[in-house]
Design a protein around this motif. Structure first.
Motif, short mmCIF file in Angstrom:
data_model
loop_
_atom_site.label_atom_id
_atom_site.label_comp_id
_atom_site.label_asym_id
_atom_site.label_seq_id
_atom_site.Cartn_x
_atom_site.Cartn_y
_atom_site.Cartn_z
N ILE A 236 0.84 -1.20 0.00
CA ILE A 236 0.00 0.00 0.00
C ILE A 236 0.88 1.25 0.00
N VAL A 237 1.92 1.24 0.81
CA VAL A 237 2.84 2.39 0.87
C VAL A 237 3.53 2.58 -0.48
N TYR B 167 -4.72 0.27 -4.14
CA TYR B 167 -5.33 -0.76 -3.30
C TYR B 167 -6.85 -0.74 -3.38
N THR B 168 -7.43 0.45 -3.42
CA THR B 168 -8.89 0.53 -3.49
C THR B 168 -9.41 0.10 -4.86
N GLY B 169 -8.52 -0.02 -5.82
CA GLY B 169 -8.91 -0.52 -7.15
C GLY B 169 -9.08 -2.03 -7.18
N PRO C 118 -15.76 -1.54 -3.06
CA PRO C 118 -15.60 -0.24 -2.40
C PRO C 118 -15.59 -0.34 -0.86
N GLU C 119 -16.43 -1.22 -0.31
CA GLU C 119 -16.49 -1.34 1.16
C GLU C 119 -15.41 -2.26 1.70
N SER C 120 -14.97 -3.20 0.90
CA SER C 120 -13.94 -4.16 1.32
C SER C 120 -12.83 -4.19 0.27
N PRO C 121 -11.97 -3.16 0.26
CA PRO C 121 -10.91 -3.13 -0.76
C PRO C 121 -9.87 -4.23 -0.51
N GLY C 122 -9.12 -4.53 -1.58
CA GLY C 122 -7.99 -5.43 -1.43
C GLY C 122 -8.35 -6.88 -1.67
#
Length: 416
Positions: free
Chosen positions: A329-330, A337-339, A343-347
């Protein structure tokens, strides 16, 4: 410079089915054929396809051999590694009988590996191999380019939620513990006390990529202002414990744990604490009580650990899989990551596929995939063509889903 690399799974599943013997025999046969300086053997973590173990992948051609036996080793060396001829009878083939590249198989095609990205690819006992795949780059960026609040905002924006089951927003947990940086002792804890029967997601990360957890915990320590971390790991995971000890020693030698990391003035170190198999110690307050040397019993909340946790100090606790997402993520950013997922449970989410399914093993899939896709597309359906009855999700505290719920989405909100 080696012309070929032989990757042999050294995860618990393949080790128990004889992969250590295969490695010894490979070394002998390479020597006999004068190839010891041309072919490298790499003992990796779990590849995922445990039902087909012991597994072996030979690069540069990415040939995938499954169910390899000791008597197969001389042929693999003399035919494949010496003469360049693939041993076709050992190739992993799916229904239809056609061998495919690993990434194109039904088992891997729908997967998206983030937490497990290095498992089965690098030697988990080599810090150089971890660094070679971009390891510790995120920690370097955090300590040289980002403020602690920047780090917390990135984790918040990513929507990363705890992979231990409750799904609490990770960035929120870090934010709660971040006050009074530098004025009070704080702790970063990792819950590696994976107690659910049939679950081996966290164990596989620790066995296959231990440095990712060390890097993530150091990032978390910088974010909240902690200088000490503890990994609470089951003593029943001897391979994971051994590789964590090796990784911690290597990270200290490279100056990636300890005093003044990256000449930033930031100090952070990590120690292990072994659990004795008490299921209750998977609960965060019981785990901390156990680290303190007391009987592992849950404490009433509030106060929550972010305010009063380990040794009555502000503490954050995440599980292994949650931490394994942090460096990526960093490095790639919250939008990346949100891709993935919903939308509510990314990744992504790692699952252990066990029981009466054809392809037992370890998988990592985007959040929101359906149960039907996991069991039938990746898992290959029920053994012997039998009818699906039910699947248990989430261990003893989870529940059983039946045939009418096969199209349920695997994300936090759908499963609630």
């Amino acid at each position: 410079m080696y012309r070929s690399h032989v990757l042999v799974c050294g995860g618990t599943g393949c080790t128990s089915s004889g992969s250590e013997t295969l490695i010894s025999l490979l070394q002998e046969e390479l020597k006999k054929n004068g190839l010891e300086n041309e072919v490298a053997i790499v003992k990796t973590g779990c590849h995922g396809l445990c039902a087909q173990g012991p597994v072996m992948v030979i690069y540069p051609d990415a040939t995938f051999y499954s169910m390899v036996k000791p008597e197969d080793i001389p042929e693999i060396v003399s035919e494949h590694l010496l003469k360049g001829r693939v041993v076709t009878r050992l190739l992993y083939v799916e229904d239809g009988g056609k061998a495919k590249a690993l990434k194109d198989t039904d088992f891997y095609r729908l997967q998206h590996r983030v937490a497990l990205r290095n498992c089965g690819i690098i030697n988990p006992e080599s810090i150089d191999e971890y660094i070679g795949t971009g390891g510790y780059e995120a920690l370097g960026r955090v300590l040289t380019e980002m403020s602690p609040d920047d780090v917390i905002e990135t984790i918040l924006a990513s929507g990363l939620r705890g992979r231990g089951g409750a799904g609490f927003p990770t960035g929120m947990k870090w934010k709660f513990a971040s006050g009074n940086r530098g004025n009070v002792q704080k702790y970063v804890c990792c819950n590696a006390d994976e107690g659910d029967p049939g679950a081996f997601m966290d164990r596989s990360v620790l066995e296959g990529d231990p440095h990712v957890v060390l890097e993530a915990m150091a990032i978390a320590g910088y974010a909240i202002g902690a200088s000490q971390g503890y990994i609470y790991v089951r003593a029943e995971y001897p391979i994971a414990v051994e590789r964590l000890n090796i990784a911690i020693k290597q990270a200290r030698e490279y100056g990636l744990l300890g005093k003044n990391i990256f000449d930033s003035g930031f100090d952070f170190d990590i120690d292990l604490r072994l659990g004795a198999g008490a299921f209750v110690c998977g609960e965060e307050t019981a785990l901390m009580t156990s680290i303190e040397g007391n009987r592992g019993e849950p404490r009433p909340r509030p106060p929550f650990p972010a305010v009063k946790g380990l040794f009555a100090s502000p503490t954050i606790l995440n599980n292994v899989e949650t931490y394994a997402n942090v460096p990526m993520i960093v490095k790639h950013g919250a939008d990346w990551y949100t891709g993935i997922g919903t939308p509510e449970s990314p990744g992504t989410k790692a699952f252990a596929l066990t029981g009466n399914v054809n392809n037992t093993g370890l998988i990592e899939v985007p959040m929101g995939i359906t149960l039907r896709e996991i069991i039938f597309d990746i898992g290959g359906g029920i053994r012997d063509g039998k009818k699906f009855k039910a699947v248990q999700i989430g261990g003893p505290s989870g529940g059983c889903l039946t045939e009418s719920q096969l199209d349920s989405k695997m994300d936090f909100d759908s499963l609630t």
